[in-house]
Write a protein that holds these residues in place. Structure first.
Motif, PDB file in Angstrom:
ATOM      1  N   ASP A   4       0.866  -1.326   0.035  1.00  0.00           N
ATOM      2  CA  ASP A   4       0.065  -0.064   0.057  1.00  0.00           C
ATOM      3  C   ASP A   4       0.832   1.284  -0.111  1.00  0.00           C
ATOM      4  O   ASP A   4       0.772   2.374  -0.983  1.00  0.00           O
ATOM      5  N   ARG A   5       2.005   1.344   0.902  1.00  0.00           N
ATOM      6  CA  ARG A   5       2.817   2.478   1.047  1.00  0.00           C
ATOM      7  C   ARG A   5       3.609   2.604  -0.391  1.00  0.00           C
ATOM      8  O   ARG A   5       3.686   3.667  -0.964  1.00  0.00           O
ATOM      9  N   ASN A  18       1.023   3.945  -3.101  1.00  0.00           N
ATOM     10  CA  ASN A  18       1.103   5.257  -2.909  1.00  0.00           C
ATOM     11  C   ASN A  18       2.069   6.287  -3.455  1.00  0.00           C
ATOM     12  O   ASN A  18       1.819   7.355  -4.002  1.00  0.00           O
ATOM     13  N   SER A  41       2.285   6.496  -7.147  1.00  0.00           N
ATOM     14  CA  SER A  41       1.030   7.322  -7.849  1.00  0.00           C
ATOM     15  C   SER A  41       1.691   8.780  -7.615  1.00  0.00           C
ATOM     16  O   SER A  41       1.300   9.661  -8.385  1.00  0.00           O
TER      17      SER A  41
END
Length: 553
Positions: free
Chosen positions: A329-330, A333, A336
């Protein structure tokens, strides 16, 4: 002249198509029973046989002597279509012929009867690239074509094709081909081409092909220069050595080796690796590890193939599923955010540093990752009041600082001056009586000899500015952290829980040891231990009297 393998071994009949039996059997039956549709649309990812089946179908409907629904490949119609000399079978690339004028020209030409064959066939590849006006121009003739006309559309992106087009076509969905089927096919081709291909290499190429036979044949063609095509030669030819550097980087991230991780990243960046690509490869590695972790039995068909099974299994043993999800998830992110970052290299470095220092972060996903780590340690029998040494979460102590066995471990529960314990006289080791510890009357710990020049408040003033803000404030509260010095060892007693984890970091302990050495004038190193309940100072209400807001009744 040499011909690429994917062209040389392109299937010429429906029976030669690999892994699409649900489509080829249907088309064969339609040819045999003469129940053909006027428009087909083939949907699927690249390299799964869409254009190949379109060409075979064009030959089958025009073949003079079809064999069980397959084109014979010997008649003039089959040979002409295969050689591309027949004008009645037209292949169009919608990516370069996507305008309305192109479709209008096609529509005007399509009404004429075929010159040689029985049917005029238009194969439009990547049909989703047509403009809206072009789709509208195609709509009428696609709905009511002449009897001699057949359309075969192919696309990789079904969602971009208008529903009005889809409703007028017979739809066939091509699926990705299983790794085992592709590996078997590669072995048969290697045998015919006299390649020395190992089974492990065939399976690796099949996984890298991501379900496409054409990609698999292209990769095999690329590796065919080696005398023996094994896993090592595939890694070398495909340039996958960088994948091993990514795996080494993940290993150092788990070991909290921040400097080594940044050095590895700098080396890969100097080699031309894009920061976003690097983070994407690291995310792909974590994804493969997650597949191994949650689906160990069916992982062979789920992993990408860029990493060997042993490497993935080793990482899976060191991480929980929640920790993997939090790290991915990190990374996602961060990937992105690279598009808007002024300096993508710096943004990628910040992401790597955060993974080394605080993998979970402050999100709910990170909290679940921490809880999963605690649950796993409890399941393994690791006591939570003392961190597991030698794991990725807590660095191993030097050999001379390893914990003693239970029967030899001193009781560090007492600070100097808190208990009236008699000093132990120096005696020869042979004459020393063995200490007997019982649960009813535990032996009191000997009072450590204070290191000369040691002052806890002075040490806090020296080390405070070098610590994070929350740890700096914790130094003022003796119920959270206290210290005792003995010879060359500085022992920090910290309240168990979150604060303990924050203090139990290599850089924090190094700061305490360095400043204690400068304060006392002798070499000292810091060691951490959980604070016992009896060591916490008793707080009194008298401490609140200086505050005007507090009133006593």
């Amino acid at each position: 002249m040499y011909q690429a393998l994917y062209r040389k071994w392109r299937p010429q009949t429906f029976d030669q198509v690999v892994g699409q039996e649900h489509i080829t059997e249907t088309l064969k039956n339609q040819v045999k029973n003469d129940r053909l549709s006027h428009a087909y649309i083939f949907i699927g990812t690249r390299g799964t046989g869409k254009t190949t089946c379109a060409r075979i179908l064009a030959k089958a409907v025009n073949c003079e002597q079809p064999v069980d629904g397959n084109p014979c490949g010997k008649c003039a119609a089959c040979r002409g279509i295969s050689e591309g000399t027949v004008m009645d079978v037209v292949e169009l690339d919608a990516a370069s012929n996507n305008g309305v004028d192109n479709v209008r020209a096609l529509r005007e030409e399509a009404v004429f009867s075929p010159s040689v064959l029985k049917k005029r066939v238009y194969i439009i590849d990547e049909v989703h690239m047509l403009s809206i006006q072009a789709f509208n121009a195609l709509l009428k003739i696609l709905e009511e074509p002449p009897a001699h006309l057949m359309f075969i559309l192919a696309t990789t992106e079904l969602q971009k094709v208008p529903a009005t087009i889809l409703s007028r076509c017979q739809r066939h969905s091509f699926r990705r081909i299983e790794t085992r089927r592709i590996a078997d096919y590669l072995e048969s081709i290697a045998k015919s081409e006299r390649f020395d291909l190992s089974r492990d290499a065939a399976e690796l190429i099949a996984r890298l092909a991501d379900g496409g036979v054409r990609d698999a044949l292209s990769l095999l063609d690329q590796c065919s220069a080696a005398e023996k095509i094994d896993v090592e030669s595939v890694y070398a030819t495909m340039g996958l050595a960088g994948k091993r550097r990514v795996a080494r980087m993940l290993d150092r991230i788990l070991n909290r080796e921040t400097a080594a991780v940044l050095k590895e990243f700098a080396g890969m960046w100097m080699d031309g690796k894009d920061p976003g690509t690097l983070l994407g490869e690291l995310n792909g590695l974590l994804r493969d590890v997650l597949m191994i972790h949650v689906a160990p039995k069916g992982a062979e068909d789920l992993i990408s193939g860029a990493y060997d099974r042993a490497t993935l299994a080793a990482f899976s043993q060191r991480l929980t599923a929640e920790e993997l999800i939090a790290a991915m998830d990190r990374l996602q992110n961060a990937i992105s955010g690279l598009r808007e970052a002024r300096n993508p290299k710096t943004a990628a470095e910040l992401c790597l540093v955060s993974l080394c220092t605080d993998p979970g972060g402050d999100s709910i996903t990170g909290l679940r990752a921490r809880i999963s780590r605690l649950e796993e340690e409890v399941a393994r029998g690791v006591p939570l009041r003392r961190p597991a040494e030698g794991t990725e979460d807590y660095p191993a102590l030097p050999r001379d600082e390893q914990p003693l066995p239970p029967e030899e471990e001193p009781d560090w529960g007492a600070f100097p001056g808190e208990q009236n314990s008699a000093p132990v006289a120096d005696e020869p080791e042979e004459a020393a009586a063995p200490a007997v510890r019982t649960e009813e009357a535990p032996a009191p710990a000997a009072e450590p000899a204070a290191a000369p020049g040691f002052d806890w408040k002075a040490l806090c003033e020296r080390v405070g500015p070098k610590l994070p803000m929350d740890l700096r404030f914790s130094l003022e509260d003796e119920s959270v952290v206290r210290a005792a010095a003995e010879g060359g060892l500085l022992r920090l007693f910290v309240q168990p829980g979150f604060k303990y984890d924050r203090f139990n970091r290599p850089e924090v302990l190094e700061s305490f040891g360095r400043e204690a050495s400068a304060l006392t004038g002798r070499e000292m190193r810091a060691q951490i231990a959980p604070m016992q309940e009896a060591q916490r100072p008793v707080r009194s209400l008298e401490e609140l009297k200086p505050f005007k807001e507090v009133h006593f009744k």
